[in-house]
Every structure is written in C-alpha cells, then in structure tokens.
Design an enzyme around this catalytic site. Structure first.
Site, PDB file in Angstrom:
ATOM      1  N   CYS A   1      45.815   2.921  -4.318  1.00  0.00           N
ATOM      2  CA  CYS A   1      46.246   3.313  -5.666  1.00  0.00           C
ATOM      3  C   CYS A   1      45.698   2.342  -6.711  1.00  0.00           C
ATOM      4  O   CYS A   1      45.093   2.751  -7.703  1.00  0.00           O
ATOM      5  CB  CYS A   1      47.771   3.381  -5.731  1.00  0.00           C
ATOM      6  SG  CYS A   1      48.491   4.728  -4.757  1.00  0.00           S
TER       7      CYS A   1
ATOM      8  N   HIS B   1      52.514   6.443 -10.594  1.00  0.00           N
ATOM      9  CA  HIS B   1      53.116   6.468  -9.262  1.00  0.00           C
ATOM     10  C   HIS B   1      54.358   7.362  -9.270  1.00  0.00           C
ATOM     11  O   HIS B   1      55.106   7.396 -10.258  1.00  0.00           O
ATOM     12  CB  HIS B   1      53.534   5.058  -8.836  1.00  0.00           C
ATOM     13  CG  HIS B   1      52.494   4.346  -8.024  1.00  0.00           C
ATOM     14  ND1 HIS B   1      51.973   3.122  -8.387  1.00  0.00           N
ATOM     15  CD2 HIS B   1      51.890   4.687  -6.845  1.00  0.00           C
ATOM     16  CE1 HIS B   1      51.085   2.743  -7.471  1.00  0.00           C
ATOM     17  NE2 HIS B   1      51.026   3.667  -6.531  1.00  0.00           N
TER      18      HIS B   1
ATOM     19  N   GLU C   1      51.247   3.211 -14.759  1.00  0.00           N
ATOM     20  CA  GLU C   1      50.764   1.865 -14.468  1.00  0.00           C
ATOM     21  C   GLU C   1      49.996   1.306 -15.662  1.00  0.00           C
ATOM     22  O   GLU C   1      49.189   1.987 -16.273  1.00  0.00           O
ATOM     23  CB  GLU C   1      49.866   1.873 -13.233  1.00  0.00           C
ATOM     24  CG  GLU C   1      50.560   2.317 -11.955  1.00  0.00           C
ATOM     25  CD  GLU C   1      51.590   1.318 -11.454  1.00  0.00           C
ATOM     26  OE1 GLU C   1      51.573   0.154 -11.935  1.00  0.00           O
ATOM     27  OE2 GLU C   1      52.413   1.695 -10.591  1.00  0.00           O
TER      28      GLU C   1
END
EC number: 3.4.19.3
Length: 213
Positions: free
Chosen positions: A141, A165, A78
């Site tokens: 998250c 992820h 991310e």
C-alpha cells in the site's frame, strides 16, 4: 475530472479484499467525476507497473488507490508515502523486501496532493468513521502511494494522486474476534463521499486533523 480508482487483489491468506469489493460497487460517475476502475496485484513493483501502463494508455486527472488495513476501524485517507519497502509478510509472488528503497533516485517521501483533510471530513459528514492517517505502512500500500508520487514528480506533473485505506468487512473477521470491521455498503458510501470532495481547484480545508503521537 477523469479519475482512476485502483484496488488490490486479496493477500495475506484472505479470500477477499474489501478495497476491491468496494470499488466494484462504485458508480461510473461521482458528481462531476468519470470513474475508471483497475484491479492491481498485491506485488511490489508489478502493481505500480500496471498503473503506469494504464496512465500511458489513457489520460487521467487523478489516481486514487484503495487498500485494506485490517485492524483499522475507519476509512483513512493517507497523507504521505515513504521511500522504503519493509515487508513483514511476503507479497502475492513471495517477494519480501526488507529495508529496500522503492526508487533509488526518488525523494525520501511524497505527500498526496489531493485535499486529504477535505476528503476525511466528507467521509465523516456521510456518517462513516474516518481519520487522516500519517502512515500507510511499509507494505505494498505504501509502495503504491509512493510510486504514484514518483510518477507525478517524474512523468505526470499535473496528475493528482492519493490513497485510502479501508477496514476488513464482517465476513473477514468471523474468526478474528479482536479485529474491527465495517459493512461493505458503508465503505462504498465513504469512498463516494471522499471522491466527491475532490474538485478542480483542489483546495483543502484548514483544520487540525493531526495526531499527538
């Protein structure tokens, strides 16, 4: 480097969380990195409090949180965490914040300061599907990625932080024929590759891994 790897407990009715199952299988040493593992609850704020307590107790050079992204078929480092909790489902203590800032005095967003493009390419080079993601969602998250950025900005200026992820594992999609999955062993291989791509100089690669829309 000393790297703290975290993963959530199962949530959303799932019996397992592939992120947690994967970090259990990571070795304690990846290249020159000493790995410490930490399970955190899928609970707003309590999850980041557990990480903050660990950072108070022990020095780490980097923290990488791992989370489940059911519906994605690849591993996705991310790029950014945003300052909003907007929960479509409750967390594991039935909290469901909607349009609530994570930190009132925090920045609108915090970008991971890990070499996310280099990590993404390393996963691909290991033969595992990967892509750089520009959204970590608005559930726990994203909450953790943002909170790691806030901790770096306010308490630990030298720490590196990021989030990856991972997809469902096959046993989670037996009754979800429209959902992709990835073998647990492949997830572990991809995570090892991503972690191994981190270096002291923290240099990223200059390559277009963005999206058109």
């Amino acid at each position: 480097m000393k790297i703290l790897i975290t993963a959530f407990d199962p949530f959303g009715g799932e019996k397992k969380n592939p992120a947690l199952e994967a970090i259990k299988l990571l070795p304690e040493q990846i290249k020159n990195h000493q790995i410490t593992k930490l399970e955190i609850p899928t609970v707003f704020h309590k999850s980041s409090d557990k990480i903050a307590d660990k950072l108070k107790a022990e020095h780490f050079d980097a923290v990488i949180a791992i989370g489940q992204a059911g519906g994605r078929y690849n591993l996705t480092p991310e790029r950014v965490g945003i300052n909003i909790d907007d929960a479509r489902i409750p967390d594991n203590e039935n909290n469901q914040p909607i349009d609530i800032p994570i930190q009132q005095d925090g920045a609108p967003a915090y970008f991971s300061n890990l070499p996310v493009k280099k990590m993404t390419q390393a996963i691909k080079d290991a033969g595992i599907p990967a892509a750089l993601s520009n959204t970590a969602g608005t559930f726990v998250c994203n909450h953790i990625l943002y909170q790691l950025g806030y901790l770096q900005a306010t308490r630990y200026p030298d720490i590196k932080f990021g989030f990856i992820h991972v997809p469902f594992i096959p046993e989670q999609v037996v009754d979800k024929p429209d959902k992709p999955s990835m073998a647990l062993s492949s997830i572990v291989t991809g995570l090892e590759a991503a972690i191994g791509a981190i270096s002291e100089d923290n240099q990223d690669i200059k390559e277009a891994l963005g999206e058109i829309q």
